[in-house]
Design a protein around this motif. Structure first.
Motif, short mmCIF file in Angstrom:
data_model
loop_
_atom_site.label_atom_id
_atom_site.label_comp_id
_atom_site.label_asym_id
_atom_site.label_seq_id
_atom_site.Cartn_x
_atom_site.Cartn_y
_atom_site.Cartn_z
N ARG A 179 -33.13 79.37 109.88
CA ARG A 179 -33.00 79.05 111.31
C ARG A 179 -34.02 79.80 112.18
NH1 ARG A 179 -27.50 79.32 109.56
NH2 ARG A 179 -27.28 81.48 110.27
N LEU A 180 -34.88 80.59 111.55
CA LEU A 180 -35.86 81.37 112.30
C LEU A 180 -36.98 80.50 112.86
CD1 LEU A 180 -36.24 84.39 109.85
CD2 LEU A 180 -35.14 84.46 112.11
N GLN A 181 -37.51 80.92 114.01
CA GLN A 181 -38.61 80.18 114.64
C GLN A 181 -39.83 80.09 113.73
OE1 GLN A 181 -39.87 81.84 118.38
NE2 GLN A 181 -41.65 80.50 118.57
N GLU A 182 -40.16 81.22 113.05
CA GLU A 182 -41.38 81.25 112.22
C GLU A 182 -41.23 80.44 110.94
OE1 GLU A 182 -41.05 85.49 114.03
OE2 GLU A 182 -39.69 83.91 113.33
N TYR A 183 -40.00 80.25 110.49
CA TYR A 183 -39.79 79.60 109.19
C TYR A 183 -39.72 78.07 109.40
CZ TYR A 183 -38.21 79.10 104.37
OH TYR A 183 -38.13 78.76 103.03
N TYR A 184 -40.89 77.45 109.31
CA TYR A 184 -41.03 76.02 109.58
C TYR A 184 -40.41 75.15 108.49
CZ TYR A 184 -44.51 76.58 105.99
OH TYR A 184 -45.10 76.89 104.78
N VAL A 185 -40.21 75.70 107.29
CA VAL A 185 -39.91 74.88 106.11
C VAL A 185 -38.66 74.04 106.32
CG1 VAL A 185 -39.38 74.91 103.64
CG2 VAL A 185 -41.02 76.55 104.57
N THR A 186 -37.56 74.67 106.71
CA THR A 186 -36.28 73.95 106.78
C THR A 186 -36.28 72.89 107.87
OG1 THR A 186 -35.13 75.90 105.95
CG2 THR A 186 -33.78 74.22 107.00
N ARG A 187 -36.74 73.25 109.08
CA ARG A 187 -36.69 72.25 110.16
C ARG A 187 -37.66 71.10 109.89
NH1 ARG A 187 -39.05 76.68 112.81
NH2 ARG A 187 -41.25 76.39 113.33
N THR A 188 -38.78 71.39 109.21
CA THR A 188 -39.72 70.32 108.89
C THR A 188 -39.13 69.37 107.86
OG1 THR A 188 -41.58 71.81 109.34
CG2 THR A 188 -42.05 69.82 108.05
N GLU A 189 -38.49 69.94 106.85
CA GLU A 189 -37.87 69.10 105.83
C GLU A 189 -36.72 68.29 106.41
OE1 GLU A 189 -36.28 69.45 101.24
OE2 GLU A 189 -36.21 71.21 102.53
N LEU A 190 -35.92 68.89 107.29
CA LEU A 190 -34.83 68.17 107.93
C LEU A 190 -35.36 67.00 108.77
CD1 LEU A 190 -32.46 71.08 108.98
CD2 LEU A 190 -31.95 69.26 107.34
N ALA A 191 -36.49 67.22 109.43
CA ALA A 191 -37.09 66.14 110.22
C ALA A 191 -37.54 64.99 109.32
CB ALA A 191 -38.28 66.68 111.02
N LYS A 226 -28.73 69.50 103.90
CA LYS A 226 -29.77 68.50 103.65
C LYS A 226 -29.23 67.29 102.92
CE LYS A 226 -33.23 72.13 103.61
NZ LYS A 226 -34.08 73.01 102.79
N ILE A 227 -28.37 67.52 101.92
CA ILE A 227 -27.84 66.40 101.17
C ILE A 227 -27.01 65.48 102.07
CG2 ILE A 227 -25.73 67.56 100.41
CD1 ILE A 227 -27.90 65.09 98.39
N ALA A 228 -26.47 66.02 103.14
CA ALA A 228 -25.65 65.20 104.05
C ALA A 228 -26.46 64.06 104.64
CB ALA A 228 -25.07 66.08 105.16
N HIS A 229 -27.75 64.28 104.85
CA HIS A 229 -28.59 63.21 105.40
C HIS A 229 -28.68 62.04 104.42
CE1 HIS A 229 -30.22 65.18 109.03
NE2 HIS A 229 -30.06 66.29 108.33
N LEU A 230 -28.87 62.34 103.14
CA LEU A 230 -28.94 61.27 102.14
C LEU A 230 -27.59 60.60 101.95
CD1 LEU A 230 -31.21 62.73 99.31
CD2 LEU A 230 -31.76 60.90 100.90
N LEU A 231 -26.53 61.41 101.86
CA LEU A 231 -25.20 60.86 101.61
C LEU A 231 -24.76 59.92 102.73
CD1 LEU A 231 -23.38 64.04 100.23
CD2 LEU A 231 -23.94 61.95 98.95
N ALA A 232 -25.24 60.16 103.93
CA ALA A 232 -24.88 59.30 105.06
C ALA A 232 -25.37 57.87 104.87
CB ALA A 232 -25.44 59.88 106.36
N HIS A 233 -26.40 57.71 104.02
CA HIS A 233 -26.96 56.37 103.77
C HIS A 233 -26.65 55.86 102.37
CE1 HIS A 233 -29.29 56.48 107.50
NE2 HIS A 233 -29.60 57.73 107.19
N MET A 234 -25.78 56.56 101.64
CA MET A 234 -25.49 56.19 100.25
C MET A 234 -23.97 56.16 100.05
SD MET A 234 -28.46 58.47 98.38
CE MET A 234 -28.21 57.75 96.76
N SER A 235 -23.37 55.07 100.41
CA SER A 235 -21.90 54.97 100.43
C SER A 235 -21.29 54.83 99.04
CB SER A 235 -21.47 53.79 101.29
OG SER A 235 -22.01 52.57 100.78
N LYS A 236 -22.10 54.48 98.04
CA LYS A 236 -21.55 54.22 96.71
C LYS A 236 -21.89 55.30 95.68
CE LYS A 236 -21.36 49.21 97.35
NZ LYS A 236 -21.73 47.89 96.81
N VAL A 237 -22.17 56.51 96.15
CA VAL A 237 -22.43 57.62 95.23
C VAL A 237 -21.15 57.91 94.45
CG1 VAL A 237 -22.93 60.09 95.09
CG2 VAL A 237 -24.25 58.64 96.64
#
Length: 328
Positions: free
Chosen positions: A55-67, A96-107
């Motif tokens: 969640r840090l400002q300098e740590y771009y990795v997570t927010r970029t991947e979430l985008a 992160k997996i929540a984003h995929l699961l939201a579009h995959m109802s038959k997992v």
């Protein structure tokens, strides 16, 4: 008592489960370049500190991947079979997996695969209310350990079905080339029949952006790095004085990687399970690598694990990529 005997024979104050930890620590700290395996960062406190880092400002990795996930999850889901199981090694919080699961109802099943019990529980608590119909089958273990992965596959028959192995967050970059290939081979086995592997990778970029991401102004990354020493104190009868070490991030241009080090601020001796480890002033413990890739270098790496790079999704700055792979 010889060093080898000391390593193999844990003292009565150290649990049998920590013998491997002790062996790895003594082995690493008796090398010319002292080192510690990065997998030991993630005790419960370390896992919680890493969540703060994301969640840090300098740590771009997570927010970029979430985008990227917010933008492309629907497209990714449409490529995948409707009915499959998802395995997420190192699941963390499950955001992160929540984003995929939201579009995959038959997992069929979601399998969080995690070395930290606390993070498994955290993932369950986060995902269960969001997806009440989803079957969640937690798996406690070390996905970097090929023998353990093979045993878990044998016990669970995960390789007899079609799976998506989802490995976000650029964690692959923490490992050297041979270990990264071994881990991806584990994923190839885990993805099962006609399966898929979706991996996040951090891309080569400006030096200062990388250095800042691993040495934040609030000192959270420093606390995360030093917590490894505290864990040795707590679990292996260590005597580290954390104030005698300084966190340092370095960019190794030859290997396109960030290196994290803990630098001894003075000449000192540390005792771990009755064994003395001497430090010179300025001597460092190399605790983590974070390799950065080009798409071509990652494609070549994946091929050595018998995986073919099928498709990629990137942000507008080309900081990060999600890569979809299939077994060759």
């Amino acid at each position: 008592m010889s060093q080898m005997t000391t390593i193999k024979q844990c003292s009565i104050n150290i649990s049998i489960s920590n013998c491997e930890f002790l062996t790895d620590v003594i082995s690493g700290l008796t090398q010319q370049q002292k080192s510690l395996p990065c997998k030991y960062f993630y005790d419960d406190k370390g896992a919680a500190l890493f969540e703060q880092i994301t969640r840090l400002q300098e740590y771009y990795v997570t927010r970029t991947e979430l985008a990227i996930l917010e933008r492309y999850s629907k497209e990714i889901a449409q490529i995948l079979p409707e009915s499959l199981s998802i395995i997420e090694p190192g699941c963390g919080s499950g955001k992160k997996i929540a984003h995929l699961l939201a579009h995959m109802s038959k997992v069929k099943t979601f399998v969080p695969f995690e070395i930290s019990t606390e993070m498994l529980n955290y993932s369950l608590a986060h995902l269960s209310p969001l997806f009440p119909e989803l079957v969640i089958a937690p798996l406690l273990g070390d996905f970097t350990d090929s023998a353990m992965v093979k045993q878990l596959i044998k016990e669970t028959a995960l390789n007899s079905q079609t799976n998506l192995v989802y490995f976000p967050g650029s964690t692959l970059g923490n490992f050297n080339t041979l270990k990264a290939i071994e881990i991806m081979r584990n994923f190839q086995h885990l993805c099962g029949v006609n399966g898929y592997v979706l991996i996040g990778i951090d891309l080569v970029k400006q030096r200062q952006v990388l250095l800042d991401a691993y040495d934040d102004k609030l000192g959270v990354t420093a606390a995360f790095n030093k917590n490894l020493l505290q864990r040795i104190n707590d679990e292996l009868n260590g005597s580290f004085n954390l104030a005698n070490f300084n966190h340092e991030s370095r960019y190794n241009e030859q290997h396109n990687r960030i290196e994290m080090h803990l630098v001894s601020l003075c000449e000192q001796t540390v005792v771990i399970n009755n064994q003395q480890i001497n430090f010179k002033q300025g001597e460092s413990i190399h605790t983590e690598n974070s390799h950065k890739y080009t798409l071509e270098s990652f494609k070549q790496l994946a091929a050595q694990a018998n995986l073919s790079l099928e498709q990629t999704w990137q942000d507008d700055n080309n900081y990060f990529a999600l890569c979809l792979l299939r077994p060759l």
